[in-house]
Enzyme design. Structure first.
Site, mmCIF file in Angstrom:
data_model
loop_
_atom_site.group_PDB
_atom_site.id
_atom_site.type_symbol
_atom_site.label_atom_id
_atom_site.label_comp_id
_atom_site.label_asym_id
_atom_site.label_seq_id
_atom_site.Cartn_x
_atom_site.Cartn_y
_atom_site.Cartn_z
ATOM 1 N N PRO A 1 7.072 -0.527 5.741
ATOM 2 C CA PRO A 1 6.093 -0.766 4.682
ATOM 3 C C PRO A 1 4.712 -1.160 5.217
ATOM 4 C CG PRO A 1 7.620 -2.610 4.868
ATOM 5 C CD PRO A 1 8.110 -1.561 5.812
ATOM 6 N N ASP B 1 1.463 14.861 15.473
ATOM 7 C CA ASP B 1 1.902 14.617 14.097
ATOM 8 C C ASP B 1 0.725 14.778 13.130
ATOM 9 O OD1 ASP B 1 3.948 14.193 12.353
ATOM 10 O OD2 ASP B 1 3.961 12.013 12.519
ATOM 11 N N LEU C 1 0.816 -1.221 0.000
ATOM 12 C CA LEU C 1 0.000 0.000 0.000
ATOM 13 C C LEU C 1 0.848 1.268 0.000
ATOM 14 C CD1 LEU C 1 -2.691 -0.956 2.682
ATOM 15 C CD2 LEU C 1 -3.045 -0.751 0.211
ATOM 16 N N GLU D 1 4.644 3.231 1.996
ATOM 17 C CA GLU D 1 5.680 3.130 3.017
ATOM 18 C C GLU D 1 6.012 4.502 3.563
ATOM 19 O OE1 GLU D 1 8.962 0.780 1.792
ATOM 20 O OE2 GLU D 1 9.895 0.835 3.771
HETATM 21 N N1 LIG Z 1 -5.089 1.704 7.591
HETATM 22 C C1 LIG Z 1 -4.650 1.943 6.360
HETATM 23 N N2 LIG Z 1 -5.424 1.674 5.290
HETATM 24 C C2 LIG Z 1 -4.999 1.919 4.032
HETATM 25 N N3 LIG Z 1 -3.792 2.460 3.740
HETATM 26 C C3 LIG Z 1 -2.970 2.753 4.762
HETATM 27 C C4 LIG Z 1 -3.342 2.504 6.119
HETATM 28 N N4 LIG Z 1 -2.318 2.898 6.916
HETATM 29 C C5 LIG Z 1 -1.368 3.382 6.098
HETATM 30 N N5 LIG Z 1 -1.746 3.286 4.807
HETATM 31 C C6 LIG Z 1 -0.975 3.724 3.634
HETATM 32 O O1 LIG Z 1 0.360 3.303 3.791
HETATM 33 C C7 LIG Z 1 1.260 4.332 3.404
HETATM 34 C C8 LIG Z 1 2.300 4.565 4.463
HETATM 35 O O2 LIG Z 1 1.684 5.060 5.626
HETATM 36 P P1 LIG Z 1 2.522 5.514 6.881
HETATM 37 O O3 LIG Z 1 1.566 6.042 7.875
HETATM 38 O O4 LIG Z 1 3.407 4.396 7.306
HETATM 39 O O5 LIG Z 1 3.483 6.637 6.327
HETATM 40 P P2 LIG Z 1 3.239 8.188 6.003
HETATM 41 O O6 LIG Z 1 2.079 8.694 6.805
HETATM 42 O O7 LIG Z 1 3.139 8.336 4.522
HETATM 43 O O8 LIG Z 1 4.568 8.871 6.494
HETATM 44 P P3 LIG Z 1 5.025 9.115 8.000
HETATM 45 O O9 LIG Z 1 5.994 8.033 8.297
HETATM 46 O O10 LIG Z 1 5.648 10.439 7.968
HETATM 47 O O11 LIG Z 1 3.794 9.040 8.865
HETATM 48 C C9 LIG Z 1 0.434 5.554 3.082
HETATM 49 O O12 LIG Z 1 0.362 5.684 1.685
HETATM 50 C C10 LIG Z 1 -0.932 5.260 3.623
HETATM 51 O O13 LIG Z 1 -1.925 5.773 2.811
#
Ligand SMILES: Nc1ncnc2c1ncn2[C@@H]1O[C@H](COP(=O)(O)OP(=O)(O)OP(=O)(O)O)[C@@H](O)[C@H]1O
Ligand SMILES: [Mg+2]
Length: 443
Positions: free
Chosen positions: A102, A219, A95, A97
């Site tokens: 990831p 955040d 999806l 990272e």
């Molecule tokens: N519950 C979820 N359902 C669908 N997609 C998700 C979910 N959680 C995270 N994602 C997807 O996974 C990816 C990574 O999310 P993550 O929160 O790890 O990183 P981020 O928010 O992009 O960066 P940061 O590390 O600065 O928070 C994003 O594209 C997010 O849309």
């Protein structure tokens, strides 16, 4: 199997303390525990930072966690189970990272565990090379394991096996606000949807700030606002969340962490964290929703790189609001609503934290703005279909057409995900070196 045994929250704290300092801190934790022992929804998280994370493979941590989170209905998954549901974390289930590691899509049902509700999930895997990872993972489990609200993403369970740390969330089909707002191949979010997202994200913050033991989210940014199929907004990523100030304290002192472009100026300068730091970050996201611009955009001219600095002088000037509004809205918004929303952003972004509104005021102003619908012109929406790299075709079309365009681009998705994952890995490495992170430049 969901955690069933009910036991003391303190047991986790106490068993994890190793040195004298930490024992002192455990006393503090006990004091804030109210002496009850049992876990209730809004227990203080004070003392969390004193947990021993130097021994992440400790099996007692896993046991203590299950005991301490008793009654929270979190499921404790095995790594093998999560491997099965994500098809060994295959790239087709990838999806995205971020700085944590990831994220893969999976599906759970009662074939995996008796009693599990059949549903898609998102499985976040901690990158073991991370420095802060275990602490953030634990903070996330502790906060989300206990805080439940329609505008907070639901944590379904976790895995804590040897050094491996994973989190299992409800799957959010529309991904993050960041991808919806800034992705080139997406329908422009309509005005009403932008307001709905702002309102619901503010409700999520309100829940945290007005809890019995207030929580500062720390955040708040577009990539941490996830969207359900009907665009219901939910806050995710509680790895940096903090207990709010207790008693007579005016702020919490912390190491400055967060994302550049979103963090409040006084927090960056002093490390003093208050609920108003979240309100500032909310103002930044509101501005992103109004303008369709990123909080920091290095590709723009130096005068326009910082969204707040660029937009601030125009926010309180009714005649200038049109200049900052997202052109992708194609004027299909309420002028009165936009004026009020810009003024709200202006107040949230005030330099002196005490003069910013509290989040309940923000929620009620947004409630009021949502009602301004009469002066919204009716028209069509524009989206951009990527054909070849760097060639853009602009068309006015329907949702179905956009889906078709997405299917075409899916051919390259596998490759793209792989290269995204590679880039994210590099980003994480640079993050450790104090450079960019995927969701923005980190402190
Ligand atoms: N519950 C979820 N359902 C669908 N997609 C998700 C979910 N959680 C995270 N994602 C997807 O996974 C990816 C990574 O999310 P993550 O929160 O790890 O990183 P981020 O928010 O992009 O960066 P940061 O590390 O600065 O928070 C994003 O594209 C997010 O849309
Ligand atoms: Mg995130």
């Amino acid at each position: 199997m969901a955690v069933k045994k009910k036991s003391s929250w303190r047991s986790l704290m106490v068993s994890c303390f190793r040195d004298q300092d930490n024992i002192n801190s455990s006393k503090k934790a006990k004091k804030h525990d109210g002496g009850e022992g049992g876990i209730t929804k809004q227990k203080s998280f004070l003392g969390l930072s004193y947990l021993d994370i130097s021994n992440p493979s400790s099996t007692t941590l896993s046991e203590d966690l299950s005991i301490s989170l008793a009654g929270s209905d979190l499921h404790v998954f095995t790594q093998a189970e999560l491997k099965v549901i994500t098809q060994s974390f295959s790239s087709s289930n990838f999806l995205g990272e971020g700085g944590f590691g990831p994220v893969h899509k999976g599906f759970i049902d009662d074939k995996l565990r008796l009693g599990l509700k059949a549903q898609p999930v998102a499985v976040k895997l901690l990158d073991l090379d991370g420095l802060q990872g275990h602490r953030e993972w634990l903070t996330e489990v502790m906060f989300l394991g206990q805080l439940k609200h329609p505008n907070l993403v639901k944590l379904i369970g976790y895995c804590c096996e040897e050094e491996h740390r994973l989190l299992v969330y409800e799957f959010m089909p529309r991904g993050s606000l960041e991808s919806q707002l800034f992705r080139r191949c997406s329908l422009s979010l309509p005005w009403s949807t932008r307001l709905k997202i702002a309102y619901e994200a503010a409700k999520g913050l309100q829940f945290l700030h007005e809890s019995e033991k207030p929580v500062i989210y720390r955040d708040f940014k577009a990539s941490n606002i996830l969207l359900d199929s009907d665009f219901t907004a939910k806050l995710s990523d509680f790895g940096l969340a903090k207990d709010g100030p207790a008693g007579d304290e005016t702020h919490v002192s912390t190491r400055v962490m967060g994302t550049q472009g979103y963090a409040a100026p006084e927090y960056i300068m002093t490390g003093h964290l208050t609920a108003k730091s979240d309100v500032y970050s909310f103002g930044v996201v509101l501005l992103e929703l109004l303008t369709g611009r990123r909080s920091v955009d290095k590709k723009r001219s130096s005068r326009e790189q910082s969204l707040v600095e660029w937009a601030r002088p125009m926010l309180n000037n009714a005649r200038k609001i049109r200049r900052i509004m997202d052109p992708r809205l194609e004027d299909q918004y309420s002028e009165t609503g936009a004026r009020k929303a810009a003024s709200l952003a202006y107040q949230c972004l005030r330099y002196r934290q005490k003069t910013r509104p509290c989040i309940s005021t923000v929620v009620s102003v947004l409630e009021d703005i949502i009602d301004y619908k009469d002066d919204i012109p009716i028209g069509t929406f524009t989206y951009t279909v990527p054909t070849k790299p760097s060639i853009e075709v602009k068309e006015t079309t329907s949702v179905q057409n956009c889906d078709k365009a997405k299917n075409v681009s899916k051919i390259d998705q596998h490759q793209k995900f792989r290269s995204n994952a590679h880039m994210a890995r590099n980003h994480r490495l640079s993050l450790r070196n104090g450079l960019n992170s995927p969701g923005g430049e980190r402190y």
